[in-house]
Design an enzyme around this catalytic site. Structure first.
Site, PDB file in Angstrom:
ATOM      1  N   ASP A 302      -0.265   7.581   7.593  1.00 46.02           N
ATOM      2  CA  ASP A 302      -1.604   7.050   7.402  1.00 46.02           C
ATOM      3  C   ASP A 302      -1.510   5.553   7.672  1.00 46.02           C
ATOM      4  OD1 ASP A 302      -4.274   6.916   6.701  1.00 46.02           O
ATOM      5  OD2 ASP A 302      -3.802   6.407   4.633  1.00 46.02           O
ATOM      6  N   THR A 304      -3.030   2.732   6.570  1.00 42.52           N
ATOM      7  CA  THR A 304      -2.999   1.763   5.472  1.00 42.52           C
ATOM      8  C   THR A 304      -1.796   1.995   4.574  1.00 42.52           C
ATOM      9  OG1 THR A 304      -5.414   1.728   5.506  1.00 42.52           O
ATOM     10  CG2 THR A 304      -4.331   0.796   3.572  1.00 42.52           C
ATOM     11  N   ASP A 534      -1.481   7.308   0.572  1.00 41.02           N
ATOM     12  CA  ASP A 534      -1.687   6.582  -0.677  1.00 41.02           C
ATOM     13  C   ASP A 534      -3.073   6.804  -1.261  1.00 41.02           C
ATOM     14  OD1 ASP A 534      -3.183   5.233   1.155  1.00 41.02           O
ATOM     15  OD2 ASP A 534      -2.431   3.238   0.663  1.00 41.02           O
TER      16      ASP A 534
END
Length: 779
Positions: A302, A304, A534
């Site tokens: 991902d 970020t 996250d």
């Protein structure tokens, strides 16, 4: 819950009320521990089938009065003790890290918002919740402008559900959007969380390949050892041998068939791996996950927190309609304040524009599936988010400008005025401006991703952001294939995931369901897939993956699901995780063959000597130098050696290349020695000593091959074991029931056999081993 049970908002329970509920047992319970208790560790290591067999065999040896032959029990005890020590050491490390990463809940008490452990929640507590939280108790919503909740553990559907004031929420539910205040209704054993703890993980994890193979071997041996031992004992008695000789021969055969050290070494290696990773601030939530990650060949990222640091910065808003820039900026500031989200994007905008006071009429919090948020105030409704998910069709001019800004590395959101806040898309959106946000590249990102590329781990980027922006950042980070990008909002409701994963490397505007679909497609193509994340938008993909990694800075729901938690949110630690997993598995696969040599030749010799006129060729005590010096001690050190090469699933290949030729050589030499013993009228003590000598030499050759590639340490280790083996003959004859070999008559027999051992073993390995391997298709 009655009206009288409702605590005043922003006040919560008093200290006295909390203590009263604690005393009455109306408090929550901690989540089940990730590790076994010390009592369970002792029980599971002591009360094993093989230990039971060893104890029974020890009792039989005790009846013979040959107490030195009980030495094999000392080896078993030491192996078990080492296993218990290593697991307890790893347990303490994992427990310590678990405490550090344990989630706390924000609770109103005595008019103050305080953070408390989940175990300290009590009945009627007022809990402040926000996006990413996972509810530890059953609750009722007291105050919210709108909560989007994942109740898939109840409904089986991953679609978000809107919850408002007065609605009930079940423990284990994940908040996908919004925030508010909830009140605990059911805590402790009565809540759903007891049934749900880590259920998502246990439902989808594939078992350890290595442990599966080892357990299969053990299962086969379980049904082999007892009948073979019984048959050998009866046949020995029927030949007229004494009861003591029959017992000692049978015990030696059965002890040789038990590869107890192999199970121990695997457990110790995984536990030691968890301990080592703990020192690098990586929490291992499941030991088999170390092996799963070691076998990973595709790592899905991902954006970020992995490629970028997650520190967003609001740059500016670019007016789109014929409206003054100040007016558009003021509208954006009011909208963000009205929505009152606390995600990174909202925080970045508030940091740049401030937080004016707004009284919204309606709020639609941000959702990972919807990809926009909105609110109505001052008689007008506004939204902000991904343009593809706000407009039914983005105008060519707007699309071109967004593309230009994305190529410059900006994350671009649109601010729009709408007629109504409807889902999945708002009604009659009219663009007011483009919101430009930058995201800094994480330090050392290029070096980290370069390492994975060299280790044959393909990197794929799966993000909810604009694919052009994501591809631009991925290219800056040095990720291969960053130009092969696709906008997943344009693939329709039933995309061909198999074709997508075969064609593209960067996936943008991906919904949570699409993330899981992409992971599944990679698995269908035969890959072992790891997923990092996250946020709650990564939950479905992490659940689908073979191995999941969460950042400690991420949502509690994500951390509770992940196999690994990076406690300092440093993605660079993944290098250590991958290396540690590969070291453990490569070394276990390499040395496992040494344990199976003894098992193989013991089974073969047992079958042969059931029908032979002589007794089984060993006593239990005579196997000790071989088991300890050629297998147990060196494999313990070899298992700790660095080996970071890619996993090739070579367990059975190693067995065929090393164990089978060595076992055949051992059996062949023992049969030859038995025939020579009959020819030259050698007694049992002499033939058994020669058997130990030749078996040890062949095992030493196998150890030398298993230790490759050789270095100074390995050469020194093998030389030390060889020296100790010689010393066992020179000075340990009485202990190990070995006769003196310093006799030239005997030397005429054993020297030619010793000199031929290495060439015969190599001949068998190159001939038989390679021939069998060529006929079998290995994975």
């Amino acid at each position: 819950m009655t009206e009288r049970d409702l605590s005043p908002l922003k006040q919560g329970l008093t200290t006295a009320e909390v203590q009263q509920r604690m005393a009455a047992g109306q408090h929550n319970e901690p989540l089940p521990p990730l590790t076994r208790s010390v009592q369970q560790i002792f029980r599971d290591n002591l009360l094993t089938l093989f230990n039971l067999i060893n104890v029974l065999l020890g009792c039989l040896v005790f009846l013979t009065g040959s107490y030195k032959n009980l030495l094999f029990l000392f080896v078993v005890i030491m192996n078990t003790a080492i296993g218990i020590f290593q697991e307890i050491r790893a347990k303490r490390q994992v427990d310590k890290l678990t405490i550090l990463s344990a989630a706390k809940m924000n609770v109103w008490r005595d008019g103050q918002l305080v953070a408390v452990d989940q175990a300290d929640l009590v009945q009627d507590d007022l809990i402040s919740v926000t996006r990413g939280d996972q509810l530890p108790v059953d609750v009722v919503v007291r105050e919210t402008t709108g909560l989007e909740v994942d109740e898939s553990q109840i409904t089986g559907e991953s679609e978000p559900i809107i919850k408002g004031n007065g609605d009930n929420l079940i423990s284990g539910s994940v908040l996908l959007g919004g925030h508010g205040t909830v009140q605990a209704t059911v805590v402790g054993h009565g809540s759903y969380i007891k049934q749900l703890a880590r259920s998502a993980k246990s439902d989808h994890r594939t078992p350890s390949q290595l442990l599966t193979i080892i357990n299969r071997i053990i299962k086969i041996l379980t049904f082999t050892i007892i009948p073979l031992g019984t048959a050998l004992f009866i046949s020995t008695l029927m030949r007229g041998a004494g009861q003591n000789r029959a017992i000692l021969g049978t015990v030696a055969a059965m002890v040789g068939m038990i590869p107890e050290g192999l199970v121990l070494l695997t457990s110790v290696a995984l536990a030691a791996g968890a301990f080592t990773l703990g020192r690098h601030q990586v929490l291992v939530r499941e030991l088999p996950a170390i092996e799963a990650l070691a076998r990973v060949d595709i790592l899905c990222l991902d954006k970020t927190g992995t490629i970028t640091s997650g520190n967003l910065k609001f740059e500016r808003i670019e007016p789109w309609a014929d409206i003054a820039a100040a007016t558009v900026q003021d509208t954006l500031a009011k909208l963000v304040s009205a929505i009152n989200d606390d995600n990174e994007t909202a925080q970045a905008i508030q940091s740049g524009l401030g937080k004016p006071v707004v009284s919204p009429d309606e709020v639609m919090p941000f959702s990972s599936g919807r990809k926009w948020s909105g609110a109505s105030f001052d008689g007008q409704a506004y939204v902000m988010g991904a343009p593809e998910f706000i407009f039914r069709e983005v105008s060519p001019a707007l699309k071109q400008r967004i593309h230009q800004l994305a190529q410059q590395g900006f994350r671009v959101l649109v601010l729009a005025k709408v007629a109504q806040l409807t889902t999945p898309k708002p009604t009659e959106p009219e663009a007011l401006g483009l919101i430009l946000i930058t995201d800094e590249l994480r330090p050392n990102a290029q070096a980290t991703f370069g390492f994975f590329a060299k280790q044959d781990v393909a990197l794929k980027v799966i993000s909810g952001d604009n694919p052009v922006t994501v591809a631009s950042i991925a290219k800056r980070a040095g990720i291969a294939g960053a130009d092969q990008l696709i906008d997943m909002s344009q693939v329709g409701t039933t995309p061909d995931y198999d074709q997508l994963v075969a064609t593209y490397n960067v996936f943008g505007r991906v919904t949570p369901q699409q993330k899981a679909g992409l992971i599944k497609a990679y698995q269908t193509a035969g890959h072992t897939v790891a997923m990092t994340g996250d946020g709650v938008n990564d939950l479905l993909a992490m659940r689908q993956s073979d191995c999941s990694i969460a950042m400690a800075s991420g949502s509690e729901a994500t951390k509770s699901l992940a196999d690994f938690v990076l406690l300092d949110s440093n993605f660079d630690a993944m290098i250590q995780v991958l290396n540690e997993g590969r070291r453990v598995i490569n070394n276990i696969e390499r040395v496992a063959a040494l344990y199976l040599i003894k098992t193989m030749y013991s089974v073969a010799l047992t079958v042969i000597f059931i029908f032979m006129p002589h007794s089984y060729p060993f006593e239990p005590i005579q196997l000790t130098p071989i088991s300890s010096l050629m297998v147990g001690i060196p494999t313990f050190f070899l298992a700790l050696q660095p080996d970071y090469t890619r996993i090739t699933s070579r367990f059975m290949k190693q067995v065929m290349e090393i164990a089978v030729p060595a076992a055949i050589a051992v059996v062949g030499y023992i049969v030859v020695i038995d025939l020579l013993g009959a020819e030259f009228q050698l007694d049992f003590a002499t033939t058994s000593t020669l058997n130990v000598l030749l078996t040890g030499i062949i095992s030493l050759n196998a150890l030398l091959i298993a230790a490759r590639p050789l270095n100074r340490f390995k050469i020194g280790l093998v030389s030390l074991m060889a020296t100790l083996f010689v010393l066992a003959f020179l000075f340990g004859g009485r202990i190990f029931s070995l006769v003196n070999l310093l006799d030239w008559h005997l030397a005429m027999i054993y020297l030619p056999l010793m000199l031929s051992a290495y060439p015969v073993f190599i001949l068998l390995q190159n001939g038989l081993g390679h021939r069998v391997l060529s006929r079998i298709r290995w994975k």
